[in-house]
Design an enzyme around this catalytic site. Structure first.
Site, short mmCIF file in Angstrom:
data_model
loop_
_atom_site.label_atom_id
_atom_site.label_comp_id
_atom_site.label_asym_id
_atom_site.label_seq_id
_atom_site.Cartn_x
_atom_site.Cartn_y
_atom_site.Cartn_z
N CYS A 184 -4.38 -17.81 21.76
CA CYS A 184 -5.45 -18.34 22.62
C CYS A 184 -6.67 -17.43 22.58
O CYS A 184 -7.81 -17.91 22.62
CB CYS A 184 -4.96 -18.52 24.05
SG CYS A 184 -3.84 -19.93 24.18
N CYS A 244 -0.57 -23.96 24.34
CA CYS A 244 -0.91 -23.25 25.58
C CYS A 244 -1.97 -24.01 26.40
O CYS A 244 -2.74 -24.81 25.85
CB CYS A 244 -1.45 -21.87 25.27
SG CYS A 244 -0.23 -20.73 24.61
N GLU A 303 -4.73 -22.90 27.73
CA GLU A 303 -6.11 -22.59 27.35
C GLU A 303 -6.56 -23.45 26.18
O GLU A 303 -7.68 -23.99 26.16
CB GLU A 303 -6.22 -21.12 26.92
CG GLU A 303 -5.91 -20.12 28.01
CD GLU A 303 -4.44 -19.73 28.08
OE1 GLU A 303 -3.56 -20.59 27.82
OE2 GLU A 303 -4.17 -18.56 28.39
N ASN A 330 0.06 -26.07 29.63
CA ASN A 330 0.90 -25.81 28.45
C ASN A 330 1.91 -26.93 28.28
O ASN A 330 2.50 -27.42 29.25
CB ASN A 330 1.58 -24.44 28.53
CG ASN A 330 2.41 -24.21 29.76
OD1 ASN A 330 2.07 -24.67 30.84
ND2 ASN A 330 3.51 -23.50 29.62
N ILE A 331 2.08 -27.33 27.03
CA ILE A 331 2.97 -28.44 26.70
C ILE A 331 3.92 -27.97 25.62
O ILE A 331 3.49 -27.67 24.49
CB ILE A 331 2.15 -29.66 26.24
CG1 ILE A 331 1.20 -30.09 27.37
CG2 ILE A 331 3.08 -30.81 25.84
CD1 ILE A 331 0.19 -31.13 27.01
N GLU A 332 5.19 -27.87 25.98
CA GLU A 332 6.18 -27.31 25.05
C GLU A 332 6.90 -28.42 24.28
O GLU A 332 6.71 -29.62 24.54
CB GLU A 332 7.18 -26.45 25.85
CG GLU A 332 6.48 -25.29 26.53
CD GLU A 332 7.40 -24.34 27.26
OE1 GLU A 332 8.59 -24.68 27.47
OE2 GLU A 332 6.93 -23.24 27.61
N CYS A 375 -2.32 -15.36 25.60
CA CYS A 375 -1.62 -14.93 24.38
C CYS A 375 -2.62 -14.69 23.25
O CYS A 375 -3.79 -15.08 23.34
CB CYS A 375 -0.58 -15.96 23.97
SG CYS A 375 -1.26 -17.39 23.12
N1 THU Z 1 1.36 -19.85 27.72
C1 THU Z 1 0.14 -20.41 28.00
O1 THU Z 1 0.03 -21.62 28.18
N2 THU Z 1 -0.92 -19.58 28.06
C2 THU Z 1 -0.85 -18.23 27.94
O2 THU Z 1 -1.88 -17.58 27.96
C3 THU Z 1 0.44 -17.57 27.82
C4 THU Z 1 1.56 -18.44 27.44
C5 THU Z 1 2.53 -20.72 27.68
C6 THU Z 1 3.15 -20.91 26.33
C7 THU Z 1 4.56 -21.29 26.71
O3 THU Z 1 4.58 -22.68 26.99
C8 THU Z 1 4.81 -20.54 27.99
O4 THU Z 1 3.54 -20.18 28.50
C9 THU Z 1 5.66 -19.29 27.85
O5 THU Z 1 5.20 -18.50 26.82
#
Ligand code: THU
Length: 130
Positions: A89, A51, A53, A40-42, A86
């Site tokens: 995804c 996310c 995935e 995941n890259i915010e 989520c």
């Molecule tokens: N996130 C994912 O990468 N995958 C998921 O299935 C659930 C959420 C990430 C998104 C965000 O960067 C962090 O987790 C918190 O929500």
């Protein structure tokens, strides 16, 4: 499976998540034996975050793979039990991964819940709805 975990955890460790501090790693096993991972890259503009995935799946397609090439998907996070993907995804998985493909929801302790891709999002929106 050991190698898949290794790649997913490696991706998890590369997570760029300074806002949520919630790292996630995903790894795809392809028919030719290749493993493609994603994290995941915010972003400071939170809604632009991606996310793990989706990062993994978009990378696989970028490399020329198709849904038929995906054998298995593993997702890990530092959660007490298996991490739950989520909704966004689940929607993307419903289109880019074959319905019968096992999705291994797990964590750093390897507590697994295995579901089929098609069971992650019942009644998903698809190209047939367009
Ligand atoms: N996130 C994912 O990468 N995958 C998921 O299935 C659930 C959420 C990430 C998104 C965000 O960067 C962090 O987790 C918190 O929500």
């Amino acid at each position: 499976m050991e190698k898949l975990y290794q790649k997913a955890i490696e991706a998890y460790l590369n997570s760029y998540s300074p806002y949520s501090h919630f790292g996630v790693g995903a790894a795809l096993l392809m028919k030719d034996g290749m493993i493609i991972s994603g994290t995941n890259i915010e972003n400071a503009s939170y809604g632009l975050s991606n996310c793990a995935e989706r990062t993994a799946l978009f990378s696989a397609y970028t490399l020329g793979y198709k849904k038929e090439d995906i054998v298995k998907m593993l997702i890990v996070a530092n959660t007490p039990g298996p991490v739950s993907p989520c909704g966004a995804c689940r929607q993307v998985i419903s289109e880019l991964v074959g319905p019968e493909v096992p999705i291994v929801l797990s964590n750093l302790a390897k507590v697994e819940k295995i579901v089929k891709a098609k069971d992650l999002l019942p009644f998903a929106f698809s190209n047939e709805d367009l």
